[in-house]
Write an enzyme that holds these catalytic residues in place. Structure first.
Site, PDB file in Angstrom:
ATOM      1  CB  SER A 145      -0.926   0.035   1.177  1.00  0.00           C
ATOM      2  OG  SER A 145      -1.973   1.163   1.303  1.00  0.00           O
ATOM      3  CE1 TYR A 159      -0.106   4.721  -5.821  1.00  0.00           C
ATOM      4  CE2 TYR A 159       0.170   6.372  -4.173  1.00  0.00           C
ATOM      5  CZ  TYR A 159       0.747   5.245  -4.748  1.00  0.00           C
ATOM      6  OH  TYR A 159       1.638   4.414  -4.213  1.00  0.00           O
ATOM      7  CE  LYS A 163      -0.489   1.755  -3.877  1.00  0.00           C
ATOM      8  NZ  LYS A 163      -0.420   0.222  -3.945  1.00  0.00           N
TER       9      LYS A 163
HETATM   10  P1  NAP Z   1       7.449   1.314 -10.146  1.00  0.00           P
HETATM   11  O1  NAP Z   1       8.847   1.539 -10.254  1.00  0.00           O
HETATM   12  O2  NAP Z   1       6.486   2.338 -11.258  1.00  0.00           O
HETATM   13  O3  NAP Z   1       7.035  -0.248 -10.793  1.00  0.00           O
HETATM   14  C1  NAP Z   1       5.608  -0.650 -10.907  1.00  0.00           C
HETATM   15  C2  NAP Z   1       5.541  -1.977 -11.421  1.00  0.00           C
HETATM   16  O4  NAP Z   1       4.389  -2.593 -11.742  1.00  0.00           O
HETATM   17  C3  NAP Z   1       6.404  -2.291 -12.720  1.00  0.00           C
HETATM   18  O5  NAP Z   1       7.210  -3.503 -12.866  1.00  0.00           O
HETATM   19  C4  NAP Z   1       5.396  -2.464 -13.779  1.00  0.00           C
HETATM   20  O6  NAP Z   1       5.514  -2.997 -14.970  1.00  0.00           O
HETATM   21  C5  NAP Z   1       4.185  -3.216 -12.861  1.00  0.00           C
HETATM   22  N1  NAP Z   1       2.784  -2.891 -13.199  1.00  0.00           N
HETATM   23  C6  NAP Z   1       2.150  -1.627 -13.622  1.00  0.00           C
HETATM   24  N2  NAP Z   1       0.896  -1.895 -13.988  1.00  0.00           N
HETATM   25  C7  NAP Z   1       0.698  -3.212 -14.008  1.00  0.00           C
HETATM   26  C8  NAP Z   1      -0.101  -4.105 -14.578  1.00  0.00           C
HETATM   27  N3  NAP Z   1      -1.294  -3.574 -14.896  1.00  0.00           N
HETATM   28  N4  NAP Z   1       0.058  -5.538 -14.491  1.00  0.00           N
HETATM   29  C9  NAP Z   1       1.063  -5.873 -13.973  1.00  0.00           C
HETATM   30  N5  NAP Z   1       2.239  -5.145 -13.647  1.00  0.00           N
HETATM   31  C10 NAP Z   1       2.163  -4.000 -13.738  1.00  0.00           C
HETATM   32  O7  NAP Z   1       6.550   1.327  -8.720  1.00  0.00           O
HETATM   33  P2  NAP Z   1       7.405   1.130  -7.481  1.00  0.00           P
HETATM   34  O8  NAP Z   1       7.722   2.561  -6.996  1.00  0.00           O
HETATM   35  O9  NAP Z   1       8.188   0.085  -7.406  1.00  0.00           O
HETATM   36  O10 NAP Z   1       5.947   0.738  -6.568  1.00  0.00           O
HETATM   37  C11 NAP Z   1       5.737  -0.505  -6.114  1.00  0.00           C
HETATM   38  C12 NAP Z   1       4.540  -0.521  -5.259  1.00  0.00           C
HETATM   39  O11 NAP Z   1       5.080   0.345  -4.120  1.00  0.00           O
HETATM   40  C13 NAP Z   1       3.185   0.217  -5.840  1.00  0.00           C
HETATM   41  O12 NAP Z   1       2.081  -0.783  -5.179  1.00  0.00           O
HETATM   42  C14 NAP Z   1       3.244   1.581  -5.232  1.00  0.00           C
HETATM   43  O13 NAP Z   1       1.995   2.024  -5.209  1.00  0.00           O
HETATM   44  C15 NAP Z   1       3.870   1.320  -3.824  1.00  0.00           C
HETATM   45  N6  NAP Z   1       4.387   2.618  -3.233  1.00  0.00           N
HETATM   46  C16 NAP Z   1       5.575   3.136  -3.981  1.00  0.00           C
HETATM   47  C17 NAP Z   1       5.914   4.135  -3.135  1.00  0.00           C
HETATM   48  C18 NAP Z   1       7.470   4.878  -3.865  1.00  0.00           C
HETATM   49  O14 NAP Z   1       8.032   5.920  -3.057  1.00  0.00           O
HETATM   50  N7  NAP Z   1       8.083   4.388  -4.968  1.00  0.00           N
HETATM   51  C19 NAP Z   1       5.760   4.562  -2.325  1.00  0.00           C
HETATM   52  C20 NAP Z   1       4.471   4.293  -1.588  1.00  0.00           C
HETATM   53  C21 NAP Z   1       4.214   2.999  -2.133  1.00  0.00           C
HETATM   54  P3  NAP Z   1       4.790  -2.659 -16.301  1.00  0.00           P
HETATM   55  O15 NAP Z   1       4.533  -1.161 -16.543  1.00  0.00           O
HETATM   56  O16 NAP Z   1       5.692  -3.429 -17.354  1.00  0.00           O
HETATM   57  O17 NAP Z   1       3.574  -3.538 -16.218  1.00  0.00           O
END
Ligand code: NAP
Length: 278
Positions: A145, A159, A163
């Site tokens: 989340s 978003y 969440k």
């Molecule tokens: P990211 O770098 O944008 O990576 C997202 C991943 O999800 C990618 O591998 C993307 O690959 C995949 N994805 C997106 N849509 C998809 C779909 N329809 N089906 C299958 N795969 C899909 O994101 P991240 O920052 O690592 O975030 C990971 C998680 O942590 C998310 O749930 C995000 O909300 C949460 N989060 C992140 C942060 C942060 O600071 N980064 C903070 C709080 C929460 P494709 O585009 O190739 O499908």
């Protein structure tokens, strides 16, 4: 039991495993001994991570899947069971952050698509694995989340709503599986250095009024390494997370980080404001 035996014999499905937190999670779970199924829409990224894992001698399989598509998710399970014969752990990590903009400026289709990926995706994946977990009377579902679940961040209506919905879904599911041996938990991973973060700080303040704050987080080196939430997820997936049904964990909680480091035998995970001078 050493870190690299914690998940021996377990099969894990990690969504969004092509980059960012999902990639780091796939690598950490593999290091902990699990066979890893990597899921994302772009096959090239997950294939690259799967190759990286197999080079260490551990099993990994990349299955290009859009988690918002029920048919593709069902097929993902068929291929996972065909390859490994079982599934033990699901990490619902895939998500998108766009559309970004004021509610009246966003496209309904983009808003719906975000909800389909961030909320319906975890539901579809959980629904697909649950019969297998319930039949064996064990298993984990870890939903990734965000602090956005209880914040009103202008420009991020879809978003934030997604969440909040994911956390309520997780709580409801946890109540449904209580006493079955299946454990459902939530991780808020903090602010992590990934492509999603880059999107936020690069969005003009006309669409995302907080973009300057996000630029400051980056400038002041306050972003976590993806390895940190990956270790938290490994902790939740392992025997240490056995009592976590229905709980939400945040990596910015000092006591939680200390438990992860102590139990997994890894170096301390830093607080968020690690180096304001950098
Ligand atoms: P990211 O770098 O944008 O990576 C997202 C991943 O999800 C990618 O591998 C993307 O690959 C995949 N994805 C997106 N849509 C998809 C779909 N329809 N089906 C299958 N795969 C899909 O994101 P991240 O920052 O690592 O975030 C990971 C998680 O942590 C998310 O749930 C995000 O909300 C949460 N989060 C992140 C942060 C942060 O600071 N980064 C903070 C709080 C929460 P494709 O585009 O190739 O499908």
């Amino acid at each position: 039991m050493s870190f690299n035996e914690l998940l021996s014999g377990q099969v894990v499905v990690v969504t969004g495993a092509g980059r960012g937190i999902g990639r780091a999670t796939a690598l950490a779970l593999s290091e902990a001994g699990a066979a890893v199924v990597l899921v994302a829409r772009s096959g090239d990224q997950i294939t690259g991570v799967a190759d990286e894992i197999r080079q260490t001698g551990r099993p990994a399989l990349a299955i290009a899947t859009d988690v918002s598509d029920a048919t593709q998710v069902d097929h993902l399970l068929v291929l996972t069971l065909r390859a490994f014969g079982r599934v033990d752990i699901l990490v619902n990590n895939a998500a998108v952050v766009e559309p970004i903009g004021k509610v009246w400026e966003t496209s309904p289709l983009a808003w719906q698509k975000l909800m389909a990926i961030n909320v319906i995706g975890p539901y579809l994946c959980a629904r697909a694995v649950l019969p297998h977990l319930l039949e064996r009377g064990s298993g984990r579902i870890i939903n990734v989340s965000s602090g956005a679940a209880d914040k009103n961040l202008q420009g991020l209506s879809a978003y934030c709503a997604s969440k909040a919905a994911l956390e309520r879904f997780s709580g409801t599911l946890a109540a449904e599986v209580e006493g079955t041996g299946v454990v459902v938990s939530v991780l808020r991973p903090g602010i992590v250095d990934t492509d999603m973060q880059a999107v936020l700080r690069e969005t003009p303040s006309s669409r995302f009024p907080h973009s300057e704050t996000w630029q400051k987080f980056h400038r002041e080196n306050q972003l976590r390494s993806p390895r940190e939430p990956a270790l938290a997820i490994t902790w939740l997936a392992s025997r240490f997370g056995a009592d976590s049904n229905g709980q939400t964990f945040t990596i910015d909680d000092d006591a939680f980080r200390q438990r992860i480091a102590a139990d997994l035998g890894v170096p301390p995970l830093p607080p968020r404001q690690r180096n304001r001078a950098a």
